[in-house]
Scaffold this motif. Sequence first.
Motif, PDB file in Angstrom:
ATOM      1  N   ILE A   1       1.046 -11.801  21.465  1.00  0.00           N
ATOM      2  CA  ILE A   1      -0.130 -11.963  20.606  1.00  0.00           C
ATOM      3  C   ILE A   1      -0.481 -10.674  19.852  1.00  0.00           C
ATOM      4  N   ARG A   2       0.479  -9.735  19.730  1.00  0.00           N
ATOM      5  CA  ARG A   2       0.197  -8.475  19.041  1.00  0.00           C
ATOM      6  C   ARG A   2       1.434  -7.959  18.332  1.00  0.00           C
ATOM      7  N   ILE A   3       1.208  -7.358  17.148  1.00  0.00           N
ATOM      8  CA  ILE A   3       2.250  -6.611  16.447  1.00  0.00           C
ATOM      9  C   ILE A   3       1.678  -5.231  16.141  1.00  0.00           C
ATOM     10  N   SER A   4       2.396  -4.175  16.534  1.00  0.00           N
ATOM     11  CA  SER A   4       1.945  -2.805  16.318  1.00  0.00           C
ATOM     12  C   SER A   4       2.976  -2.035  15.508  1.00  0.00           C
ATOM     13  N   CYS A   5       2.483  -1.179  14.616  1.00  0.00           N
ATOM     14  CA  CYS A   5       3.353  -0.328  13.809  1.00  0.00           C
ATOM     15  C   CYS A   5       2.856   1.108  13.878  1.00  0.00           C
ATOM     16  N   VAL A   6       3.795   2.045  13.984  1.00  0.00           N
ATOM     17  CA  VAL A   6       3.453   3.460  13.884  1.00  0.00           C
ATOM     18  C   VAL A   6       3.611   3.887  12.432  1.00  0.00           C
ATOM     19  N   VAL A   7       2.564   4.546  11.912  1.00  0.00           N
ATOM     20  CA  VAL A   7       2.556   5.041  10.537  1.00  0.00           C
ATOM     21  C   VAL A   7       2.077   6.490  10.563  1.00  0.00           C
ATOM     22  N   ARG A   8       2.105   7.147   9.412  1.00  0.00           N
ATOM     23  CA  ARG A   8       1.540   8.491   9.325  1.00  0.00           C
ATOM     24  C   ARG A   8       0.036   8.441   9.597  1.00  0.00           C
ATOM     25  N   LYS A   9      -0.485   9.442  10.302  1.00  0.00           N
ATOM     26  CA  LYS A   9      -1.895   9.439  10.696  1.00  0.00           C
ATOM     27  C   LYS A   9      -2.821   9.350   9.492  1.00  0.00           C
ATOM     28  N   GLU A  10      -2.496  10.075   8.402  1.00  0.00           N
ATOM     29  CA  GLU A  10      -3.388  10.080   7.245  1.00  0.00           C
ATOM     30  C   GLU A  10      -3.423   8.721   6.540  1.00  0.00           C
ATOM     31  N   GLN A  11      -2.461   7.833   6.852  1.00  0.00           N
ATOM     32  CA  GLN A  11      -2.430   6.505   6.248  1.00  0.00           C
ATOM     33  C   GLN A  11      -3.031   5.434   7.150  1.00  0.00           C
ATOM     34  N   GLY A  12      -3.467   5.825   8.351  1.00  0.00           N
ATOM     35  CA  GLY A  12      -3.929   4.850   9.339  1.00  0.00           C
ATOM     36  C   GLY A  12      -5.107   4.011   8.875  1.00  0.00           C
ATOM     37  N   GLU A  13      -6.157   4.660   8.363  1.00  0.00           N
ATOM     38  CA  GLU A  13      -7.344   3.916   7.958  1.00  0.00           C
ATOM     39  C   GLU A  13      -7.052   3.018   6.761  1.00  0.00           C
ATOM     40  N   ARG A  14      -6.225   3.493   5.842  1.00  0.00           N
ATOM     41  CA  ARG A  14      -5.855   2.669   4.686  1.00  0.00           C
ATOM     42  C   ARG A  14      -5.065   1.445   5.150  1.00  0.00           C
ATOM     43  N   ALA A  15      -4.243   1.615   6.168  1.00  0.00           N
ATOM     44  CA  ALA A  15      -3.488   0.491   6.719  1.00  0.00           C
ATOM     45  C   ALA A  15      -4.430  -0.556   7.317  1.00  0.00           C
ATOM     46  N   VAL A  16      -5.447  -0.110   8.039  1.00  0.00           N
ATOM     47  CA  VAL A  16      -6.409  -1.038   8.638  1.00  0.00           C
ATOM     48  C   VAL A  16      -7.110  -1.853   7.555  1.00  0.00           C
ATOM     49  N   ARG A  17      -7.568  -1.184   6.509  1.00  0.00           N
ATOM     50  CA  ARG A  17      -8.274  -1.888   5.429  1.00  0.00           C
ATOM     51  C   ARG A  17      -7.360  -2.901   4.736  1.00  0.00           C
ATOM     52  N   ALA A  18      -6.098  -2.512   4.521  1.00  0.00           N
ATOM     53  CA  ALA A  18      -5.155  -3.417   3.867  1.00  0.00           C
ATOM     54  C   ALA A  18      -4.902  -4.663   4.720  1.00  0.00           C
TER      55      ALA A  18
ATOM     56  N   GLU B   1       0.820  -1.212   0.000  1.00  0.00           N
ATOM     57  CA  GLU B   1       0.000   0.000   0.000  1.00  0.00           C
ATOM     58  C   GLU B   1       0.857   1.267   0.000  1.00  0.00           C
ATOM     59  N   GLY B   2       2.177   1.092  -0.016  1.00  0.00           N
ATOM     60  CA  GLY B   2       3.070   2.246   0.020  1.00  0.00           C
ATOM     61  C   GLY B   2       3.102   2.939   1.363  1.00  0.00           C
ATOM     62  N   ILE B   3       2.842   2.190   2.430  1.00  0.00           N
ATOM     63  CA  ILE B   3       2.802   2.758   3.780  1.00  0.00           C
ATOM     64  C   ILE B   3       4.108   2.459   4.500  1.00  0.00           C
ATOM     65  N   ASN B   4       4.806   3.506   4.919  1.00  0.00           N
ATOM     66  CA  ASN B   4       6.082   3.353   5.608  1.00  0.00           C
ATOM     67  C   ASN B   4       5.861   3.109   7.097  1.00  0.00           C
ATOM     68  N   ILE B   5       6.649   2.195   7.651  1.00  0.00           N
ATOM     69  CA  ILE B   5       6.580   1.874   9.080  1.00  0.00           C
ATOM     70  C   ILE B   5       7.664   2.666   9.811  1.00  0.00           C
ATOM     71  N   GLU B   6       7.262   3.439  10.827  1.00  0.00           N
ATOM     72  CA  GLU B   6       8.217   4.272  11.558  1.00  0.00           C
ATOM     73  C   GLU B   6       8.701   3.642  12.862  1.00  0.00           C
ATOM     74  N   MET B   7       7.842   2.863  13.508  1.00  0.00           N
ATOM     75  CA  MET B   7       8.203   2.180  14.746  1.00  0.00           C
ATOM     76  C   MET B   7       7.481   0.842  14.769  1.00  0.00           C
ATOM     77  N   ILE B   8       8.065  -0.144  15.429  1.00  0.00           N
ATOM     78  CA  ILE B   8       7.461  -1.467  15.555  1.00  0.00           C
ATOM     79  C   ILE B   8       7.605  -1.926  16.995  1.00  0.00           C
ATOM     80  N   THR B   9       6.554  -2.549  17.514  1.00  0.00           N
ATOM     81  CA  THR B   9       6.644  -3.196  18.817  1.00  0.00           C
ATOM     82  C   THR B   9       5.770  -4.445  18.786  1.00  0.00           C
ATOM     83  N   THR B  10       6.118  -5.425  19.609  1.00  0.00           N
ATOM     84  CA  THR B  10       5.368  -6.686  19.614  1.00  0.00           C
ATOM     85  C   THR B  10       5.131  -7.169  21.033  1.00  0.00           C
ATOM     86  N   SER B  11       4.116  -8.010  21.167  1.00  0.00           N
ATOM     87  CA  SER B  11       3.929  -8.813  22.367  1.00  0.00           C
ATOM     88  C   SER B  11       3.724 -10.241  21.873  1.00  0.00           C
TER      89      SER B  11
END
Length: 407
Positions: free
Chosen positions: A378-395, A366-376
Amino acid sequence: MALVVQKYGGSSLATPELIRKVAERVVRKKEEGHDLVVVVSAMGKTTDDLIRLAEEVAEEPPPREMDMLLSSGEQISMALLAMAIQDMGYPAISLTGPQAGIMTDTSHRKARILEVDTSRVRKELSEGKIVIVAGFQGLSTEGEITTLGRGGSDRTAVALAYALGAEGCEIYTDVEGVFTADPRIVPEAKKIPVISGDEMLELASSGAKVMEARSVEFATKYGVEVHVRSTFSDEPGTVIKREDPAMEKVLVRGIALDTKEAKVTIRRVPDRPGVAAAIFSPLADANINVDMIVQNVSQDGFTDLSFTVSTSDLKTALAICEGTKARVGAEEVTADEDVAKVSVVGVGMRSHAGVAAKMFKALADEGINIEMITTSEIRISCVVRKEQGERAVRALHRAFELDKEPT
C-alpha cells in the motif's frame, strides 16, 4: 465508568499556562464520568535541551547515562500536571514509567516495551485518582532505567490503553489530526477523518510526524483505536482504526516526506553469496533500522550496494560499514545526507493499477529525478534530492487530487 487513556505531547505542555489548560481538559473528561490515565511527554524542547547539555560535557555520552538524564524531562511534566489537577480540587498522582509497570528490554535509547504490570495503576484508579504517567521511559529486565526513543510517549499511551482494556486512546498534539500532506508544505491539505492502521503505519514510517511508527504498529497489532486530535481545539481529529472494505475506494490516502534519511553506498562489493548478510547483520545487531536497499547490476564480479538509514544512525552505520568493508573486500563506503524520501500511501493500491505510473510521471513533469524506489502493498517511496522534496510532495498532492475533501 469507562477508562480513557490520554497522551499530551511536549508542545501541549510547554509552559505552566499550557499545563493548567491541559489540567482543565483532563478534569472536564473526569467530570463526564471517566476514569483517566494521562501520559505526558517532556515540556516543550526539554529533551533537546538535555541532549545538548550532555553533548557539552561529553563527546559521546554513555547510553545508560543518557537514559538517566532524558527520563527526567517527563518526570517534571508529570509532577507539574498532577499539582495543577490537585490545585483544582481533584485527586491525582504522578507515576514514573517504572512505577506504572512499564517493563522493557535492555536497549538503551531505543528500548522496546515487553510487558505492562498494571497493578499499581489499577490500585490508584480504584481510589478515584487521576493517574499521570511519565511517557518515554521504563525499567529494563536488568533493573535499569530505559527510554523508548523518539515518540516513546505515544507508545507508552497505546501500551497502557491495551493493558488496561481502555475504551479509547486519545493522542493530543499541536495539530488537528492526520492530513493528506503536511499543511506547512501543502496549504490545501485536508484533514483525514478516519484512516486504517496500516495506512497510518506506512505514513508514520515514511516521515509523517503526527504519530511515531512503532506506536501505530502496536495499536494496529492489538486493535487499540486511537483518536489523534488537537490540545487547543474541541474539533474532532483523526480516528486510526482497523481497516474496513470501504477504505479501498480511496486510491491514495496521503503523501509523506522524510528529510531525516541518509544514503550509504558501499562500492565494488564482491557479488557472492553471504556478502549481503555480512553487511546487514552487524547493522541489525546495533539496532539500526535499514529502510531502502538497492543493488546495482554486477560487473566483473563486483557490484555497488546502497541503502538508507535515519540520519541519527548514520555515524554508527558508517563506522560499522567501514569495519565490514575490509572483511568482505569492498572498495569504499560513502554517505549522502542530501536526500529525502517521498511516499504515496493508500490501501486502494491493492485493488487499483497505475499508481506508480502516475507518481513517476508527476515527478518527471517537475524535473525531479528518482534515485531509489521501494514499494509495499500500500506504499510507493522514492528517494530524491533533499531540496526537491517539498516540490515533489506538492506535485503528487495535485496529481492524486488530494485537495478534494477526503472520505
